[in-house]
Design a protein around this motif. Structure first.
Motif, PDB file in Angstrom:
ATOM      1  N   ARG A 303      -1.665  -6.890  -3.751  1.00 40.07           N
ATOM      2  CA  ARG A 303      -0.783  -5.767  -3.747  1.00 40.07           C
ATOM      3  C   ARG A 303      -0.189  -5.275  -2.962  1.00 40.07           C
ATOM      4  NH1 ARG A 303      -1.854  -1.964  -8.383  1.00 40.07           N
ATOM      5  NH2 ARG A 303       0.764  -2.068  -8.636  1.00 40.07           N
ATOM      6  N   ILE A 304      -0.952  -5.192  -1.958  1.00 42.22           N
ATOM      7  CA  ILE A 304      -0.727  -4.171  -0.278  1.00 42.22           C
ATOM      8  C   ILE A 304      -0.019  -5.225  -0.100  1.00 42.22           C
ATOM      9  CG2 ILE A 304      -1.341  -3.141   1.387  1.00 42.22           C
ATOM     10  CD1 ILE A 304      -3.239  -2.169   0.004  1.00 42.22           C
ATOM     11  N   ASP A 305      -0.550  -6.833   0.255  1.00 42.04           N
ATOM     12  CA  ASP A 305       0.221  -7.365   1.493  1.00 42.04           C
ATOM     13  C   ASP A 305       1.146  -8.174   0.461  1.00 42.04           C
ATOM     14  OD1 ASP A 305      -0.651  -9.871   3.501  1.00 42.04           O
ATOM     15  OD2 ASP A 305      -1.735 -11.306   1.751  1.00 42.04           O
ATOM     16  N   ALA A 306       1.261  -8.249  -0.511  1.00 46.36           N
ATOM     17  CA  ALA A 306       2.354  -8.711  -1.451  1.00 46.36           C
ATOM     18  C   ALA A 306       3.444  -7.991  -0.917  1.00 46.36           C
ATOM     19  CB  ALA A 306       2.672  -8.784  -3.239  1.00 46.36           C
ATOM     20  N   TYR A 307       3.386  -6.699  -0.780  1.00 48.81           N
ATOM     21  CA  TYR A 307       4.132  -5.833  -0.763  1.00 48.81           C
ATOM     22  C   TYR A 307       4.495  -5.960   1.029  1.00 48.81           C
ATOM     23  CZ  TYR A 307       6.898  -2.016   0.912  1.00 48.81           C
ATOM     24  OH  TYR A 307       7.974  -0.606   1.233  1.00 48.81           O
ATOM     25  N   MET A 308       3.739  -5.750   1.934  1.00 53.75           N
ATOM     26  CA  MET A 308       3.999  -5.950   2.801  1.00 53.75           C
ATOM     27  C   MET A 308       4.836  -6.981   2.529  1.00 53.75           C
ATOM     28  SD  MET A 308       2.874  -3.075   4.176  1.00 53.75           S
ATOM     29  CE  MET A 308       1.714  -2.917   5.249  1.00 53.75           C
ATOM     30  N   GLN A 309       5.037  -8.641   2.195  1.00 51.90           N
ATOM     31  CA  GLN A 309       5.581  -9.846   2.775  1.00 51.90           C
ATOM     32  C   GLN A 309       6.666  -9.374   2.437  1.00 51.90           C
ATOM     33  OE1 GLN A 309       4.434 -12.458   3.811  1.00 51.90           O
ATOM     34  NE2 GLN A 309       1.361 -11.798   3.157  1.00 51.90           N
ATOM     35  N   THR A 310       6.999  -8.529   1.695  1.00 47.68           N
ATOM     36  CA  THR A 310       8.135  -8.399   1.238  1.00 47.68           C
ATOM     37  C   THR A 310       9.383  -7.507   1.760  1.00 47.68           C
ATOM     38  OG1 THR A 310       8.360  -6.233  -0.110  1.00 47.68           O
ATOM     39  CG2 THR A 310       7.957  -8.161  -1.442  1.00 47.68           C
ATOM     40  N   ILE A 311       8.936  -5.714   2.967  1.00 44.39           N
ATOM     41  CA  ILE A 311       9.421  -5.735   3.825  1.00 44.39           C
ATOM     42  C   ILE A 311      10.062  -6.144   4.905  1.00 44.39           C
ATOM     43  CG2 ILE A 311       8.616  -3.329   2.463  1.00 44.39           C
ATOM     44  CD1 ILE A 311       6.779  -3.259   5.423  1.00 44.39           C
ATOM     45  N   PRO A 312      11.374  -6.121   5.735  1.00 42.25           N
ATOM     46  CA  PRO A 312      11.743  -6.597   6.559  1.00 42.25           C
ATOM     47  C   PRO A 312      11.393  -6.437   7.812  1.00 42.25           C
ATOM     48  CG  PRO A 312      13.222  -4.195   5.519  1.00 42.25           C
ATOM     49  CD  PRO A 312      11.700  -5.035   5.475  1.00 42.25           C
ATOM     50  N   ALA A 313      10.835  -5.533   8.385  1.00 45.93           N
ATOM     51  CA  ALA A 313      10.007  -4.398   9.364  1.00 45.93           C
ATOM     52  C   ALA A 313       8.454  -4.041   9.202  1.00 45.93           C
ATOM     53  CB  ALA A 313      11.447  -4.284  10.090  1.00 45.93           C
ATOM     54  N   THR A 314       7.581  -4.759   9.181  1.00 44.71           N
ATOM     55  CA  THR A 314       6.093  -3.896   9.693  1.00 44.71           C
ATOM     56  C   THR A 314       5.819  -3.155  10.537  1.00 44.71           C
ATOM     57  OG1 THR A 314       5.114  -5.551  10.428  1.00 44.71           O
ATOM     58  CG2 THR A 314       5.041  -5.336   7.530  1.00 44.71           C
ATOM     59  N   ASP A 315       6.662  -3.394  11.471  1.00 43.82           N
ATOM     60  CA  ASP A 315       6.035  -2.018  12.339  1.00 43.82           C
ATOM     61  C   ASP A 315       6.694  -0.798  12.727  1.00 43.82           C
ATOM     62  OD1 ASP A 315       8.994  -3.886  12.918  1.00 43.82           O
ATOM     63  OD2 ASP A 315       9.108  -3.157  14.603  1.00 43.82           O
ATOM     64  N   VAL A 316       7.731  -0.249  11.524  1.00 40.76           N
ATOM     65  CA  VAL A 316       8.333   0.695  11.710  1.00 40.76           C
ATOM     66  C   VAL A 316       7.949   1.320  10.066  1.00 40.76           C
ATOM     67  CG1 VAL A 316      10.068   0.463  13.412  1.00 40.76           C
ATOM     68  CG2 VAL A 316      10.194  -0.103  11.439  1.00 40.76           C
ATOM     69  N   GLY A 317       7.057   0.666   9.427  1.00 38.30           N
ATOM     70  CA  GLY A 317       7.070   1.100   8.046  1.00 38.30           C
ATOM     71  C   GLY A 317       6.306   2.539   7.650  1.00 38.30           C
ATOM     72  N   GLY A 318       4.740   3.001   9.007  1.00 43.06           N
ATOM     73  CA  GLY A 318       4.731   4.226   8.604  1.00 43.06           C
ATOM     74  C   GLY A 318       3.061   4.098   8.851  1.00 43.06           C
ATOM     75  N   VAL A 319       2.950   2.889   8.636  1.00 43.13           N
ATOM     76  CA  VAL A 319       1.679   2.265   8.853  1.00 43.13           C
ATOM     77  C   VAL A 319       1.215   1.267  10.319  1.00 43.13           C
ATOM     78  CG1 VAL A 319      -0.359   0.806   7.501  1.00 43.13           C
ATOM     79  CG2 VAL A 319       1.241   2.159   6.476  1.00 43.13           C
ATOM     80  N   GLY A 320       0.310   1.519  10.324  1.00 46.32           N
ATOM     81  CA  GLY A 320       0.054   0.683  11.682  1.00 46.32           C
ATOM     82  C   GLY A 320      -0.276   1.137  13.542  1.00 46.32           C
ATOM     83  N   GLY A 321       0.327   1.441  14.035  1.00 42.69           N
ATOM     84  CA  GLY A 321       0.199   2.146  15.223  1.00 42.69           C
ATOM     85  C   GLY A 321      -0.304   1.448  16.248  1.00 42.69           C
ATOM     86  N   THR A 322       0.731   1.378  18.049  1.00 45.54           N
ATOM     87  CA  THR A 322       0.618   0.162  18.660  1.00 45.54           C
ATOM     88  C   THR A 322      -0.831  -0.260  18.993  1.00 45.54           C
ATOM     89  OG1 THR A 322       3.165   1.546  19.177  1.00 45.54           O
ATOM     90  CG2 THR A 322       1.623  -0.754  20.082  1.00 45.54           C
ATOM     91  N   LEU A 323      -1.160   0.667  19.583  1.00 45.42           N
ATOM     92  CA  LEU A 323      -2.374   0.745  19.359  1.00 45.42           C
ATOM     93  C   LEU A 323      -3.664   0.305  19.090  1.00 45.42           C
ATOM     94  CD1 LEU A 323      -2.670   3.517  22.895  1.00 45.42           C
ATOM     95  CD2 LEU A 323      -1.889   1.041  23.469  1.00 45.42           C
ATOM     96  N   SER A 324      -3.593   0.753  18.154  1.00 46.93           N
ATOM     97  CA  SER A 324      -4.252  -0.017  16.561  1.00 46.93           C
ATOM     98  C   SER A 324      -5.481  -1.201  16.864  1.00 46.93           C
ATOM     99  CB  SER A 324      -4.380   0.110  15.623  1.00 46.93           C
ATOM    100  OG  SER A 324      -3.532   2.023  15.036  1.00 46.93           O
ATOM    101  N   GLY A 325      -6.227  -1.680  16.179  1.00 48.86           N
ATOM    102  CA  GLY A 325      -6.838  -2.855  16.826  1.00 48.86           C
ATOM    103  C   GLY A 325      -7.031  -3.198  17.644  1.00 48.86           C
ATOM    104  N   ASN A 326      -7.227  -2.581  18.796  1.00 48.87           N
ATOM    105  CA  ASN A 326      -7.305  -3.023  20.369  1.00 48.87           C
ATOM    106  C   ASN A 326      -8.206  -3.294  20.739  1.00 48.87           C
ATOM    107  OD1 ASN A 326      -8.672  -1.228  22.280  1.00 48.87           O
ATOM    108  ND2 ASN A 326      -7.407   0.041  21.259  1.00 48.87           N
ATOM    109  N   ALA A 327      -7.716  -4.262  21.901  1.00 48.70           N
ATOM    110  CA  ALA A 327      -9.578  -5.124  21.938  1.00 48.70           C
ATOM    111  C   ALA A 327     -10.680  -4.901  22.703  1.00 48.70           C
ATOM    112  CB  ALA A 327      -9.258  -6.159  22.807  1.00 48.70           C
TER     113      ALA A 327
END
Ligand SMILES: Cc1ncc(COP(=O)(O)O)c(C=O)c1O
Length: 452
Positions: A303-327
Motif C-alpha cells: 500500500r505504501i509502495d503503490a502510493y509512493m509510485q503515484t507521487i510526482p517527487a518522492t524527495d520532497v514528500g516528507g519521508v527520506g532524508g539525504t543522508l539516510s541509508g548512507n554507505a
C-alpha cells in the motif's frame, strides 16, 4: 510522591558530594568554563545540562564499557549514551567496518550491498519483511507516522501518557488530571498536540478502546514497555488486547524498539511474539554512528509502495532524508548486528542485567528502604517506591529529582555513570560481572549512608 528519606540528611550528603565532585574534576570545570564562550549553556546540546555534577565531565577516551575523563578518572559506563552506546564503546568489528567504508565512500544517495544484508537481518530479528533506513529513531518514527496517516486516510495518532519517542511533535503530550495537554517543557510546538494526538495511560484498555472507537486514529505509536519514565511493564495480556483492539478499529500498530531492544536480539517484538504493522528502531544499531530503520509488514508495504509510485517527487514528500541509508551507516550496522549485538551477546547481557538487579535489591532490603528495582532484559532501573508503577502518570508522580541527583552523583564520584534522566543501568557486550558488582557495592554504601 512519598518521602522515602530524611531530607536534611540528604541535603548534607548532597553538599558533601558536590564539593567532592568539584575537587576531583578541575580540568572538566576549566573546559566547561571555556565552552560557555560559544556553546549555549556551555554544552553541545541541551540534555548535557542534566548531569548530576555542577558541570558535565568531559570525556578523554572510551572503550568497551568504560571511559576516562579529562581529569584521568576512569568510569564504568552504565549509561552507554542512553542506549546509543549499548554495543560498548568503539567495538573493534564495527570500528574496522567504519574505517574501511569511510575510506571508500561515505554517502552517495545510491545503495550499497550492505543494505540488503541489513534488511534481511532485520526481518530475521523482528519478523517484518520490508525495511527503510533513517539516521535517528526520531526520524524513523516521524516517517512512519506520515506513512500510517497516508495509507489509512486518518489524521490522528495515539500515544501513551509520558511516553518518549524522540522529538516527534505528535508525541510530546500527556494526560493531566485526565485531560490531554502539551507536555510541560514542550518547546515551540507547531500545533497544539491535542489536535494531532489522542493520549491514554499505558495498561488502560478501557481508555484505549474509547479513543480508538472514534476511528480517526491512523496508528498507535507504542514502546512495548515504557522505558522513558522508568521501566513500566505491560500487564499480562495487555499486548494481545492492544493488537486485537487496533485491528478491530482499523488502526495500525507501530512498535518503537529503540530502547526495548534490551529485551533481546529482536526486541520485545520477538521476545513476546508481538505482531506490529511497523517497527521503528535507532540508537545502538551502528555502534553509535547515526543509523535507524523502520520496518513494515507484508500487508502494509504494497500500500505504501503503490502510493509512493503515484507521487510526482518522492524527495520532497516528507519521508527520506539525504543522508539516510548512507554507505557508512549501513556498513556500521552490518558489522554491529553481525558481530557485536549478537544473539549470544544478548544472553550474557541479560544475565548481567539480572545480576545488577539482584545487587541493588539486596542493598535496598539490607537497609530497609521502601524502594524496588524493575528490569527488562539487559536494562534495569530502581524506583523510589515499594512497587513499580503500572503507567506513565503514576511513574511521573514518583519523580524524586533531588534524590535521583544524589544517587547519581554518589555513583559518579565513585567511578560509575548512570543515565541522567533515569535511575537506569544498561549492560553492553563489554560489561563484566566486576563492573556490575562495583555498582552494587557503591549502591550499598550509598544506601547505608542515607539511612545512617
Ligand atoms: C523509545 C525511543 N524512541 C525514539 C527515541 C529517539 O531517539 P533519537 O534521539 O536518537 O532520535 C528515543 C530516545 O530516547 C527513545 O527512547
Amino acid at each position: 510522591m512519598e518521602n522515602t528519606v530524611d531530607r536534611i540528611r540528604l541535603g548534607e550528603l548532597m553538599g558533601r558530594e558536590l564539593a567532592l565532585f568539584e575537587q576531583d574534576h578541575p580540568r572538566s570545570r576549566e573546559l566547561f568554563e571555556r565552552s560557555k564562550a560559544n556553546l549555549l549553556a556551555g554544552v553541545p546540546m541541551p540534555w548535557m545540562t542534566e548531569w548530576a555534577g555542577s558541570f558535565p565531565v568531559f570525556v578523554a577516551e572510551a572503550q568497551g564499557a568504560r571511559f576516562t575523563d579529562v581529569d584521568g578518572r576512569e568510569y564504568v559506563d552504565l549509561c552507554l549514551g542512553d542506549t546509543g552506546g549499548m554495543t560498548g564503546h568503539s567495538p573493534k568489528e564495527s570500528v574496522a567496518a567504519i574505517a574501511e567504508q569511510a575510506a571508500k565512500g561515505i554517502t552517495l544517495m545510491l545503495p550499497t550491498e550492505d543494505s540488503i544484508w541489513v534488511g534481511a537481518e532485520m526481518e530475521r530479528r523482528f519478523g517484518l519483511p520490508y525495511w527503510q533506513f533513517a539516521l535517528t529513531a526520531t526520524d524513523a518514527n516521524r516517517f512512519t507516522l506520515r506513512l500510517a496517516r497516508q495509507i489509512s486516510g486518518r489524521p490522528k495518532v495515539l500515544v501513551f501518557s509520558w511516553c518518549y519517542h524522540g522529538s516527534v511533535d505528535e508525541s510530546i503530550i500527556v494526560l493531566q488530571d485526565g485531560k490531554p495537554t502539551r507536555r510541560p517543557g514542550n518547546v515551540g510546538p507547531a500545533v497544539d498536540p491535542t489536535e494531532t494526538t489522542r493520549v491514554v495511560e499505558f495498561n488502560d484498555l478501557e481508555a484505549l478502546e474509547r479513543e480508538l472507537a472514534y476511528e480517526d486514529v491512523a496508528c498507535v505509536l507504542a514502546e512495548p514497555a515504557l522505558t522513558n519514565i522508568g521501566i513500566v511493564l505491560p500487564d499480562p495480556g495487555y499486548h494481545d488486547a492492544l493488537r486485537e483492539l487496533t485491528r478491530r478499529y482499523g488502526t495500525y500498530l507501530v512498535i518503537d524498539e529503540t530502547h526495548t531492544i534490551c529485551a533481546g536480539p529482536g526486541g520485545a517484538t520477538k521476545a513476546w511474539g508481538l505482531e506490529p504493522d511497523f517497527v521503528t528502531i535507532g540508537k545502538p544499531l551502528a555502534a553509535g554512528v547515526p543509523a535507524a530503520c523502520y520496518g513494515m509488514s507484508a500487508e502494509v508495504a504494497p500500500r505504501i509502495d503503490a502510493y509512493m509510485q503515484t507521487i510526482p517527487a518522492t524527495d520532497v514528500g516528507g519521508v527520506g532524508g539525504t543522508l539516510s541509508g548512507n554507505a557508512l551507516s549501513l556498513a556500521a550496522m552490518r558489522a554491529t548486528l553481525e558481530h557485536v549485538l549478537t544473539d549470544d551477546a544478548f544472553e550474557r547481557m541479560i544475565e548481567l542485567g539480572a545480576r545488577w538487579t539482584d545487587g541493588v535489591q539486596a542493598a535496598i532490603d539490607a537497609h530497609g528502604l521502601p524502594w524496588t528495582v524493575q528490569r527488562l532484559g539487559c536494562r534495569a532501573e530502581y524506583w523510589f517506591c515499594p512497587e513499580p508503577p503500572r503507567n506513565g502518570g503514576d511513574a511521573a508522580e514518583l519523580d524524586d529529582h533531588e534524590l535521583a541527583k544524589f544517587t547519581h552523583l554518589y555513583a559518579l564520584n565513585r567511578g560509575i555513570l548512570l543515565t541522567p534522566f533515569h535511575n537506569m543501568a544498561l549492560m553492553s557486550p563489554a560489561t563484566t560481572e566486576d563492573d556490575v558488582d562495583a555498582h552494587s557495592r557503591v549502591f550499598d554504601e550509598m544506601a547505608a549512608e542515607l539511612v545512617a
